[in-house]
Design a protein around this motif. Structure first.
Motif, PDB file in Angstrom:
ATOM      1  N   UNK A 181      14.210   7.831 -10.190  1.00  0.00           N
ATOM      2  CA  UNK A 181      13.411   8.931 -10.736  1.00  0.00           C
ATOM      3  C   UNK A 181      13.385  10.117  -9.795  1.00  0.00           C
ATOM      4  N   UNK A 182      12.407  10.992  -9.874  1.00  0.00           N
ATOM      5  CA  UNK A 182      11.142  10.824 -10.602  1.00  0.00           C
ATOM      6  C   UNK A 182      11.294  11.006 -12.107  1.00  0.00           C
ATOM      7  N   UNK A 183      10.354  10.426 -12.826  1.00  0.00           N
ATOM      8  CA  UNK A 183      10.300  10.577 -14.262  1.00  0.00           C
ATOM      9  C   UNK A 183       8.886  10.368 -14.752  1.00  0.00           C
ATOM     10  N   UNK A 184       8.667  10.717 -16.006  1.00  0.00           N
ATOM     11  CA  UNK A 184       7.351  10.517 -16.605  1.00  0.00           C
ATOM     12  C   UNK A 184       7.221   9.059 -17.030  1.00  0.00           C
ATOM     13  N   UNK A 185       6.046   8.473 -16.768  1.00  0.00           N
ATOM     14  CA  UNK A 185       5.818   7.065 -17.063  1.00  0.00           C
ATOM     15  C   UNK A 185       5.351   6.889 -18.501  1.00  0.00           C
ATOM     16  N   UNK A 186       6.045   5.993 -19.227  1.00  0.00           N
ATOM     17  CA  UNK A 186       5.618   5.550 -20.552  1.00  0.00           C
ATOM     18  C   UNK A 186       5.276   4.068 -20.462  1.00  0.00           C
ATOM     19  N   UNK A 187       4.335   3.612 -21.297  1.00  0.00           N
ATOM     20  CA  UNK A 187       3.904   2.214 -21.246  1.00  0.00           C
ATOM     21  C   UNK A 187       3.726   1.681 -22.664  1.00  0.00           C
ATOM     22  N   UNK A 188       3.989   0.377 -22.814  1.00  0.00           N
ATOM     23  CA  UNK A 188       3.799  -0.311 -24.087  1.00  0.00           C
ATOM     24  C   UNK A 188       2.999  -1.582 -23.830  1.00  0.00           C
ATOM     25  N   UNK A 189       2.005  -1.856 -24.673  1.00  0.00           N
ATOM     26  CA  UNK A 189       1.213  -3.067 -24.506  1.00  0.00           C
ATOM     27  C   UNK A 189       0.164  -3.199 -25.586  1.00  0.00           C
ATOM     28  N   UNK A 190      -0.405  -4.408 -25.707  1.00  0.00           N
ATOM     29  CA  UNK A 190      -1.305  -4.732 -26.822  1.00  0.00           C
ATOM     30  C   UNK A 190      -2.633  -3.999 -26.766  1.00  0.00           C
ATOM     31  N   UNK A 191      -3.014  -3.448 -25.611  1.00  0.00           N
ATOM     32  CA  UNK A 191      -4.318  -2.780 -25.502  1.00  0.00           C
ATOM     33  C   UNK A 191      -4.244  -1.290 -25.811  1.00  0.00           C
ATOM     34  N   UNK A 192      -3.097  -0.807 -26.266  1.00  0.00           N
ATOM     35  CA  UNK A 192      -2.957   0.629 -26.533  1.00  0.00           C
ATOM     36  C   UNK A 192      -3.917   1.071 -27.634  1.00  0.00           C
ATOM     37  N   UNK A 193      -4.478   2.261 -27.463  1.00  0.00           N
ATOM     38  CA  UNK A 193      -5.473   2.789 -28.395  1.00  0.00           C
ATOM     39  C   UNK A 193      -4.861   3.034 -29.773  1.00  0.00           C
ATOM     40  N   UNK A 239       0.840  -1.195   0.000  1.00  0.00           N
ATOM     41  CA  UNK A 239       0.000   0.000   0.000  1.00  0.00           C
ATOM     42  C   UNK A 239       0.874   1.243   0.000  1.00  0.00           C
ATOM     43  N   UNK A 240       0.480   2.227  -0.785  1.00  0.00           N
ATOM     44  CA  UNK A 240       1.275   3.433  -0.983  1.00  0.00           C
ATOM     45  C   UNK A 240       2.035   3.414  -2.286  1.00  0.00           C
ATOM     46  N   UNK A 241       2.112   2.236  -2.935  1.00  0.00           N
ATOM     47  CA  UNK A 241       2.707   2.135  -4.263  1.00  0.00           C
ATOM     48  C   UNK A 241       1.639   1.711  -5.259  1.00  0.00           C
ATOM     49  N   UNK A 242       1.957   1.871  -6.552  1.00  0.00           N
ATOM     50  CA  UNK A 242       1.077   1.400  -7.618  1.00  0.00           C
ATOM     51  C   UNK A 242       1.466   0.018  -8.103  1.00  0.00           C
ATOM     52  N   UNK A 243       2.478  -0.604  -7.444  1.00  0.00           N
ATOM     53  CA  UNK A 243       2.857  -1.960  -7.782  1.00  0.00           C
ATOM     54  C   UNK A 243       3.889  -2.028  -8.886  1.00  0.00           C
ATOM     55  N   UNK A 244       3.821  -3.097  -9.679  1.00  0.00           N
ATOM     56  CA  UNK A 244       4.767  -3.356 -10.751  1.00  0.00           C
ATOM     57  C   UNK A 244       4.009  -3.552 -12.062  1.00  0.00           C
ATOM     58  N   UNK A 245       4.743  -3.686 -13.157  1.00  0.00           N
ATOM     59  CA  UNK A 245       4.107  -3.826 -14.469  1.00  0.00           C
ATOM     60  C   UNK A 245       3.227  -5.065 -14.520  1.00  0.00           C
ATOM     61  N   UNK A 246       2.036  -4.921 -15.063  1.00  0.00           N
ATOM     62  CA  UNK A 246       1.158  -6.066 -15.306  1.00  0.00           C
ATOM     63  C   UNK A 246       1.794  -6.920 -16.400  1.00  0.00           C
ATOM     64  N   UNK A 247       1.798  -8.255 -16.264  1.00  0.00           N
ATOM     65  CA  UNK A 247       2.353  -9.098 -17.321  1.00  0.00           C
ATOM     66  C   UNK A 247       1.758  -8.737 -18.681  1.00  0.00           C
ATOM     67  N   UNK A 248       2.639  -8.578 -19.673  1.00  0.00           N
ATOM     68  CA  UNK A 248       2.198  -8.167 -21.003  1.00  0.00           C
ATOM     69  C   UNK A 248       2.455  -6.709 -21.295  1.00  0.00           C
ATOM     70  N   UNK A 249       2.836  -5.935 -20.270  1.00  0.00           N
ATOM     71  CA  UNK A 249       3.125  -4.513 -20.456  1.00  0.00           C
ATOM     72  C   UNK A 249       4.574  -4.222 -20.078  1.00  0.00           C
ATOM     73  N   UNK A 250       5.161  -3.224 -20.739  1.00  0.00           N
ATOM     74  CA  UNK A 250       6.521  -2.776 -20.469  1.00  0.00           C
ATOM     75  C   UNK A 250       6.452  -1.303 -20.081  1.00  0.00           C
ATOM     76  N   UNK A 251       7.184  -0.926 -19.029  1.00  0.00           N
ATOM     77  CA  UNK A 251       7.157   0.434 -18.516  1.00  0.00           C
ATOM     78  C   UNK A 251       8.527   1.083 -18.632  1.00  0.00           C
ATOM     79  N   UNK A 252       8.521   2.416 -18.758  1.00  0.00           N
ATOM     80  CA  UNK A 252       9.752   3.215 -18.762  1.00  0.00           C
ATOM     81  C   UNK A 252       9.523   4.456 -17.924  1.00  0.00           C
ATOM     82  N   UNK A 253      10.576   4.952 -17.289  1.00  0.00           N
ATOM     83  CA  UNK A 253      10.584   6.299 -16.730  1.00  0.00           C
ATOM     84  C   UNK A 253      11.464   7.154 -17.621  1.00  0.00           C
TER      85      UNK A 253
END
Length: 527
Positions: free
Chosen positions: A371-383, A345-359
């Motif tokens: 960090x801190x840094x801006x969060x970028x994400x890659x995954x199959x559900x992207x719009x 609690x207090x964190x957002x956890x880790x990457x969901x399997x199938x997604x890749x994250x970057x700061x």
């Protein structure tokens, strides 16, 4: 391929139309008699949903609502919503769920922006919306779900449903074909039309639902978050439908009284809410083991980061952990999350399997440390991008990556901690301050129900924190309380971060997903 009479037709070896995977597959494989949805008036099975979505799709064709046209869904949470959503997808028509809490002029803006040719509206909502709908030049059909007086230019849902179309095959579609729009909740700007393809729906079910939520066929889901936005759409529709489970739908506002009544009546095993609702439920006398359901095994939270004291208290009192995660309309559901057995609690956890994250830093370079840094994400559900907003699409969707606009830190175990929106962060004495960190410190005080923090300028023109707070019931607002809160923040997170000004308000501006609209607070302070 030979098709036997009375069987569901498969348009090819690997059908891409999402209606086949989420509905027809279950009927074809012998799960048609399982309940899929329960609302205030009835329950419907997967076989029943197949028939009704088929009749809806056939009715759209009769009404000359053609493939790829947009149909707005201005519907309360009831069985008519999935019938219309999946019926449109079955027909190759593009459903556009609309936030029913918006004022009429904003609903009109969305329908005009997407150029909806048809709209299906809950009868209870029609009187307030009728003048706006009648003024839209592209809107050719208004369909009403529920009892309403006969009106020129309006047809009932019952009249639309084709009586002999209860086995209509889904339109042959690629998984990469446009399936539906969702409009962003507008936490920082006007709502934007977010385009999603057929494959995105299954992608969220295969990742978060299967590998984090671990949804099972015997689960019953209740999502206080509504179906018209991404979080609720996954919670109460695609997630249970991916495994032939069920969901209970309610058209009512999720007040604590209503939530507890529904939990007692239906005994869901999975509950999905937002941080503000969890806080309100914890302050209600009805809170207790299972929050009223003796089957409750798992809860989820999204929309805003969950303050740790809320998660801890909920787990202790109800016996069910809250899986706090981060998602977006652009990614369709949660891509960063805590998970059962490893909740911090207090964190957002880790990457969901199938997604890749970057700061990423301000120059677009990867940050390897915390960090801190801006969060970028890659995954199959992207719009697929924003509707008619090319420059905004180019800034948000960069190759395979989506720029979230959220600032995060990351520890050595890969757990991410939310700092705030990139445009909400500000510096005090040259040091970055996270609005969320100050808000968490404030809401950890027993007097405070909610808090929002922005940067404001003092008499010398220097930026300092300003807080807006909602007090718990029966707590008087006094100068002494303000001083107590300021000292409380100093002790918890540091003297330079305390709010120099604290404004006590009745409520905070929020989106339908529960996100605080800090830009509205900034506009009020610095017009």
């Amino acid at each position: 391929m030979a098709i036997k009479r009375g069987t569901i037709k498969v348009p090819g070896d690997k059908p891409g139309n999402a209606a086949d995977y989420f509905i027809d597959r279950h009927v074809r494989e012998g799960r048609g008699e399982r309940i899929v949805f329960i609302d205030e008036t009835r329950a419907i099975t997967y076989a029943g949903l197949h028939a009704e979505t088929s009749r809806f799709a056939a009715g759209l064709r009769v009404a000359d609502i053609r493939r790829e046209a947009r149909i707005a869904l201005i519907l309360l949470d009831s069985i008519e919503f999935p019938v219309a959503f999946w019926g449109a997808i079955r027909a190759g028509v593009v459903p556009v769920p609309v936030n029913t809490m918006l004022p009429a002029d904003q609903i009109g803006y969305i329908l005009g922006d997407c150029r909806a040719e048809a709209a299906i509206v809950s009868a209870a909502l029609l009187p307030a919306l009728a003048p706006t709908l009648s003024s839209l030049p592209d809107l050719r059909r208004i369909i009403v779900a529920g009892d309403t007086e006969a009106t020129s230019g309006v047809m009932s849902l019952d009249a639309l449903m084709a009586p002999d179309g209860d086995d209509a095959p889904p339109a042959d579609a690629s998984p990469d074909e446009l399936a539906f729009f969702l409009y962003s909740s507008g936490s920082t700007s006007a709502p934007k039309g977010v385009r999603h393809v057929h494959g995105s729906l299954r992608a969220t079910a295969d990742t978060f639902a299967a590998q984090v939520l671990e949804i099972a066929p015997d689960d019953l889901v209740y999502s206080a978050a509504k179906l018209f936005f991404a979080y609720g759409l996954g919670n109460a529709m695609t997630f249970p439908m991916s495994v032939a489970a069920a969901a209970v739908l309610s058209p009512h506002r999720p007040t604590p009284e209503h939530v507890f009544a529904l939990m007692r009546a239906h005994r869901p095993s999975i509950f999905c809410g937002v941080p503000t609702l969890y806080a309100n439920l914890l302050h209600h006398p009805g809170i207790g083991p299972g929050a009223g359901s003796d089957r409750l095994r798992r809860c989820t939270s999204a929309g805003e980061a969950l303050p740790p004291h809320i998660g801890t208290a909920w787990s202790r009192i109800t016996g069910a952990d809250i899986i706090d995660g981060v998602g977006s309309t652009e990614m369709l559901h949660i891509f960063l999350s805590n998970r059962p057995g490893t909740i911090r609690y207090g964190t957002s956890g880790i990457a969901v399997p199938g997604y890749v994250l970057r700061l990423v830093d301000e120059d677009g370079r990867d940050i390897e440390g915390e960090g801190p840094g801006e969060l970028w994400v890659r995954g199959a559900s992207m719009a697929d991008g924003y509707w008619n907003l090319l420059e905004k699409s180019r800034r948000t969707f960069i190759g395979e990556w989506m720029v979230t606009g959220d600032k995060y830190t990351r520890d050595t175990d890969g757990f991410y901690t939310y700092c705030g929106r990139s445009d909400d962060m500000f510096k005090v004495s040259g040091i970055w301050v996270s609005p969320f960190e100050v808000e968490t410190a404030l809401t950890s005080h027993s007097s405070v129900l909610e808090a929002a923090v922005i940067g404001d300028r003092d008499a010398d023109g220097l930026t300092k924190p300003r807080a807006f707070i909602v007090l718990n019931e029966e707590i008087p607002a006094t100068p002494d309380l303000i001083r107590q809160l300021q000292e409380h923040v100093k002790r918890r997170i540091g003297p330079w971060k305390y709010p120099r000004w604290i404004d006590i308000v009745d409520d905070l501006p929020k989106t339908a997903t529960g996100k605080i609209q800090r830009f509205k607070l900034r506009a009020g302070v610095c017009p």
